[in-house]
Write an enzyme that holds these catalytic residues in place. Sequence first.
Site, PDB file in Angstrom:
ATOM      1  N   SER A  12      43.428  39.076  51.511  1.00  0.00           N
ATOM      2  CA  SER A  12      43.939  40.438  51.690  1.00  0.00           C
ATOM      3  C   SER A  12      42.781  41.428  51.647  1.00  0.00           C
ATOM      4  O   SER A  12      41.644  41.083  51.298  1.00  0.00           O
ATOM      5  CB  SER A  12      44.961  40.794  50.592  1.00  0.00           C
ATOM      6  OG  SER A  12      44.341  40.821  49.322  1.00  0.00           O
ATOM      7  N   GLY A  13      43.076  42.675  52.008  1.00  0.00           N
ATOM      8  CA  GLY A  13      42.128  43.768  51.869  1.00  0.00           C
ATOM      9  C   GLY A  13      40.852  43.581  52.657  1.00  0.00           C
ATOM     10  O   GLY A  13      40.844  43.072  53.784  1.00  0.00           O
ATOM     11  N   ILE A  14      39.737  43.984  52.064  1.00  0.00           N
ATOM     12  CA  ILE A  14      38.438  43.913  52.732  1.00  0.00           C
ATOM     13  C   ILE A  14      38.070  42.466  53.033  1.00  0.00           C
ATOM     14  O   ILE A  14      37.494  42.167  54.083  1.00  0.00           O
ATOM     15  CB  ILE A  14      37.352  44.598  51.873  1.00  0.00           C
ATOM     16  CG1 ILE A  14      37.603  46.114  51.827  1.00  0.00           C
ATOM     17  CG2 ILE A  14      35.961  44.317  52.427  1.00  0.00           C
ATOM     18  CD1 ILE A  14      36.653  46.868  50.900  1.00  0.00           C
ATOM     19  N   ASP A  60      40.992  29.640  41.599  1.00  0.00           N
ATOM     20  CA  ASP A  60      41.081  30.803  40.725  1.00  0.00           C
ATOM     21  C   ASP A  60      39.704  31.023  40.113  1.00  0.00           C
ATOM     22  O   ASP A  60      39.280  30.282  39.226  1.00  0.00           O
ATOM     23  CB  ASP A  60      42.130  30.575  39.644  1.00  0.00           C
ATOM     24  CG  ASP A  60      42.316  31.790  38.747  1.00  0.00           C
ATOM     25  OD1 ASP A  60      41.539  32.759  38.875  1.00  0.00           O
ATOM     26  OD2 ASP A  60      43.252  31.774  37.916  1.00  0.00           O
ATOM     27  N   TYR A 152      35.393  48.358  35.097  1.00  0.00           N
ATOM     28  CA  TYR A 152      35.242  48.097  36.532  1.00  0.00           C
ATOM     29  C   TYR A 152      33.963  48.726  37.067  1.00  0.00           C
ATOM     30  O   TYR A 152      33.185  48.078  37.780  1.00  0.00           O
ATOM     31  CB  TYR A 152      36.453  48.644  37.282  1.00  0.00           C
ATOM     32  CG  TYR A 152      36.304  48.581  38.787  1.00  0.00           C
ATOM     33  CD1 TYR A 152      36.427  47.374  39.463  1.00  0.00           C
ATOM     34  CD2 TYR A 152      36.045  49.736  39.530  1.00  0.00           C
ATOM     35  CE1 TYR A 152      36.288  47.311  40.845  1.00  0.00           C
ATOM     36  CE2 TYR A 152      35.911  49.681  40.908  1.00  0.00           C
ATOM     37  CZ  TYR A 152      36.030  48.471  41.556  1.00  0.00           C
ATOM     38  OH  TYR A 152      35.884  48.409  42.918  1.00  0.00           O
ATOM     39  N   LYS A 156      30.744  46.731  38.713  1.00  0.00           N
ATOM     40  CA  LYS A 156      30.206  46.988  40.043  1.00  0.00           C
ATOM     41  C   LYS A 156      28.753  47.466  39.975  1.00  0.00           C
ATOM     42  O   LYS A 156      27.972  47.217  40.917  1.00  0.00           O
ATOM     43  CB  LYS A 156      31.083  47.995  40.781  1.00  0.00           C
ATOM     44  CG  LYS A 156      32.454  47.436  41.158  1.00  0.00           C
ATOM     45  CD  LYS A 156      32.327  46.161  41.993  1.00  0.00           C
ATOM     46  CE  LYS A 156      33.658  45.649  42.512  1.00  0.00           C
ATOM     47  NZ  LYS A 156      33.515  44.414  43.309  1.00  0.00           N
TER      48      LYS A 156
END
Length: 265
Positions: A12-14, A60, A152, A156
């Site tokens: 999903s997503g990017i 996972d 978060y 990053k």
Amino acid sequence: MLRYTLITGASSGIGLALAEAFAARGDALLLVARRADALARVAEDLQRRYDAVVELRACDLADAAQLDAFCEEIAGGAYEIGTLVNNAGFATSGAFVDNEWDDEREMIRVNITALAQLCHVVGRRMAAAGHGQILNVSSISGMMPGPWMANYAAAKAYVLSLSEGLREELAPRGVKVSVLCPGTTRSPFFERAGIDLAKLEKEALVMTPEAVARITVGALERDVAIIVPRWYNKLLAISPRLGPRWLLRKVVGSLYKGVARPAAH
């Protein structure tokens, strides 16, 4: 032996948008995500639209045993990796001490530990072969403090710093390393983090994952070190250098607090 583009968080997503972009240019794909059923749907679509070669690996990345087993396969030569895309990741939001530690620890395992371990095992094989390319996905959030998304933003920041360091270490050995720092991008990421994207859209210009992927693949072909899609995200990226840190903390904290998951009482 086929040389694969390995993409984590590819369902999903990017990550999904990057899988589509790499498939469109003819890459053989090794897609990794937690859910085998979601990966199977992605593979079927890419094979139908692009006649792509797609291998799937349900893993996972927060589970140390599963991650170790996957890395041992790579170290043993089960797959030849030409490009590594460390995209898997998720966010937590809200006050750090009010969140459950299990959630914060899982985020560290996926966003930091798994990324670093894959960089190590794949990067070592690339260095021995004298070629390869690594893309790590960070965020604009990694360039500044992030109150109410503190863990978060810190994770990053680690990804950004590690990527820049590896770029210098691996360049003499024929391996290119880039880091992607997108701004707000529409994806399921926000739902899992408990962030109200509708509120965030009032404060930020939101990109689509497909736009981010197109810009990223083009930048990788030019070996851009730090990829920041679109001019408004570039402005955000330099904003930490334009004013005092105390003001930056206040401004970013005000934005994140307004959209973060409400504290449980």
